[in-house]
Design a protein around this motif. Sequence first.
Motif, PDB file in Angstrom:
ATOM      1  N   THR A  86     -76.962  -4.866 -24.566  1.00 47.08           N
ATOM      2  CA  THR A  86     -75.979  -5.118 -23.504  1.00 47.08           C
ATOM      3  C   THR A  86     -74.789  -4.162 -23.652  1.00 47.08           C
ATOM      4  O   THR A  86     -74.166  -4.092 -24.712  1.00 47.08           O
TER       5      THR A  86
ATOM      6  N   ASP B 163     -80.530  -4.063 -21.285  1.00 48.18           N
ATOM      7  CA  ASP B 163     -79.740  -4.964 -20.447  1.00 48.18           C
ATOM      8  C   ASP B 163     -80.628  -5.435 -19.299  1.00 48.18           C
ATOM      9  O   ASP B 163     -81.787  -5.021 -19.172  1.00 48.18           O
TER      10      ASP B 163
ATOM     11  N   SER C 135     -78.205  -3.269 -14.080  1.00 45.25           N
ATOM     12  CA  SER C 135     -76.993  -3.008 -14.850  1.00 45.25           C
ATOM     13  C   SER C 135     -76.403  -1.655 -14.468  1.00 45.25           C
ATOM     14  O   SER C 135     -77.120  -0.700 -14.155  1.00 45.25           O
TER      15      SER C 135
ATOM     16  N   MET D 156     -82.988 -11.440 -18.555  1.00 47.26           N
ATOM     17  CA  MET D 156     -81.984 -12.244 -19.253  1.00 47.26           C
ATOM     18  C   MET D 156     -81.948 -13.672 -18.726  1.00 47.26           C
ATOM     19  O   MET D 156     -81.174 -14.493 -19.220  1.00 47.26           O
TER      20      MET D 156
ATOM     21  N   THR E  85     -73.953  -3.725 -30.912  1.00 46.82           N
ATOM     22  CA  THR E  85     -73.427  -4.170 -29.618  1.00 46.82           C
ATOM     23  C   THR E  85     -71.912  -4.162 -29.684  1.00 46.82           C
ATOM     24  O   THR E  85     -71.314  -4.291 -30.768  1.00 46.82           O
TER      25      THR E  85
ATOM     26  N   SER F 208     -70.460  -6.189 -27.294  1.00 49.81           N
ATOM     27  CA  SER F 208     -70.291  -7.358 -26.428  1.00 49.81           C
ATOM     28  C   SER F 208     -70.333  -8.629 -27.265  1.00 49.81           C
ATOM     29  O   SER F 208     -71.309  -8.870 -27.980  1.00 49.81           O
TER      30      SER F 208
ATOM     31  N   SER G  21     -73.386 -11.012 -27.397  1.00 49.48           N
ATOM     32  CA  SER G  21     -74.652 -10.462 -27.898  1.00 49.48           C
ATOM     33  C   SER G  21     -74.685 -10.330 -29.412  1.00 49.48           C
ATOM     34  O   SER G  21     -75.731  -9.997 -29.977  1.00 49.48           O
TER      35      SER G  21
ATOM     36  N   SER H  15     -73.363  -7.710 -17.818  1.00 46.55           N
ATOM     37  CA  SER H  15     -73.745  -6.832 -18.919  1.00 46.55           C
ATOM     38  C   SER H  15     -73.186  -7.330 -20.251  1.00 46.55           C
ATOM     39  O   SER H  15     -72.755  -6.560 -21.088  1.00 46.55           O
ATOM     40  N   GLY H  16     -73.188  -8.630 -20.435  1.00 44.30           N
ATOM     41  CA  GLY H  16     -72.718  -9.203 -21.680  1.00 44.30           C
ATOM     42  C   GLY H  16     -71.223  -9.382 -21.773  1.00 44.30           C
ATOM     43  O   GLY H  16     -70.712  -9.902 -22.751  1.00 44.30           O
TER      44      GLY H  16
END
Length: 589
Positions: free
Chosen positions: A140, A164, A168, A187, A219, A221, A224, A328-329
């Motif tokens: 992500t 992702d 995205s 997801m 990551t 994010s 995640s 996208s997280g």
Amino acid sequence: MSTGSNMDVLDGAAGSGLRPRPTPQRPRSKTEKPPHAHAAASLLKRRQSFSHAGQHQQGYLLESSEITEVSAKHFIIEQLLSSPGSLPPPLSTEQVQRNADTMDHSYIKKIPQSLITAPGPDGQLLRKGLLSGATIVFFTPGYEGKRFIYEHAKELGVSTVIIDAAGSWAERLVAEGVIKKFIALNMEQDSEMVLSDALAAIHALKDDPLTGTPIGITTFSELSVPLVARLCNILGLPSSSAEAVDVARNKHTTRRAMKDAGLATVANSLIKTETDIPEAVKAVGFPAVLKPISGAASLGVKKVYDEAGLYAGFAEVKAEMENTIVTSGALVKGSPSEANLEVAMMNHAPAAAEKPQHHLPDVVFMLEEYLDGAEVDVDIVLYGGEAQYTVVVDNGPTIEPYFNETWGLCPSRLPEAQQAELRELGVASLKACGFTQGVFHVELKYTSRGPRLIEINARMGGGQVRETHRRVYGVDLVEETLFACVGIPCRPHKADPPLCHLAYNYVNAQRSGRVTDMTAVRKLDALPNVVYAKPLVKEGDVIVGPEEGMPTWIADIMVSTQEAEQALQTVLHLSESLMIGTEPVKSTS
């Protein structure tokens, strides 16, 4: 054994703790309608614009009466409300080590430790050079404002793979030559299935001539982080342990770990339902802070002053947690026009079951004592179990009762003795959770009783964090994150004295309304000492003032000078003098 040997466990998810994987569904293309498309279309009420960090994006919003139609088995929702959700339990320390022993980082191991850990700019140049040609998977990408991460990875010679959901913003980075490959995953399933799919996708990279076998996964994010830790532990790749991540993501278990380690902590009590409130009041008292145990981005956090306010606040923040856009997280706060919505989902229509089979997981909250004093961030680089870089950044007073962030200043103006105590508690808190490596954004306060932890973020801080450290101390936390994820020792070279004094400010909306003119923000870029001035909303957006709820951030301004007070006063003056055009929002009732 070769680098790819550990990838063989993916065929049966051996040693991963995953349940047997059902027959995978064929991935959907961007234009193909999801399963039960007609049901999903009936749920989709409208597609509304929103902004985050100056990046205009799209979000799909669902009515509360319809959210039960969306399976709770949605990775982002699960990680936001009940992390780690359905992810398998962490592997044992022994199993993680066995997996790591099968991996071959010979090109790093062959370099003498005296060279690879050398301090100073020459040592840093060598470590950066080792990233060239490395394939790293990013799970992500975060909001589009984090594009700089992937651009810098390319500058370092990294072959970047981003995983992702289809649609995205990061997909187009392939055509733009920024990344080597984008992998679309579904997801809209529970976290364990997303983990299983991610393992399979990473396994397939070893036969891909564009990438080859990845030597690192990371990551930027927050939501995640638990899944990435498990990916790395299963594959034997460098990472924090999933167990440590789980402890840090749950604020209640963080407090327990600190207490067990003999560290100063704060009174707290779990609240799962309203029936837990009387006991929490006895344990904590007032004033207090109500917060979700696994939330992020200050969502669902509120100061309460008495028992009546706690009951009302509990109902309010629970609704707020279900009124969030995720893309996208990354997390994005809602707006007044979304007040009738319980959930704002990702930037693609969710696949809905024809008959509701699942409900959203219950949000668990924690009541803890309110901390007085100055709030700070302590950004930490940990490697080999020891802190390699720790810096205190002052935070301005948050806007209560929602604790919305305002300004920041680096270097800190606090007395050095207090900074040392804050750095010490920040590092000790990480070790108490079980961390040995990585980049961390730790939030603390220096109270009338000394330093106290607010929370741990087991990844580089967002917003202005990277730019702050890069400009003030010459330390790039993106690079340190990449080093850690491939097993290159972190030894950041910190400028002494600092290169500048830097202040930034999130300009919070002073009143609710619809934005009509953002010209004033865009004009700031031309002024002396202004590093940037980013509009965070656009003309036509509806914003929230403090009279209606958590204020909307309308701009992000950063200035750089050679003196701390000058930097802070400059950014505050620019923020206070901003003339943002707004108009009242007409009622549709």
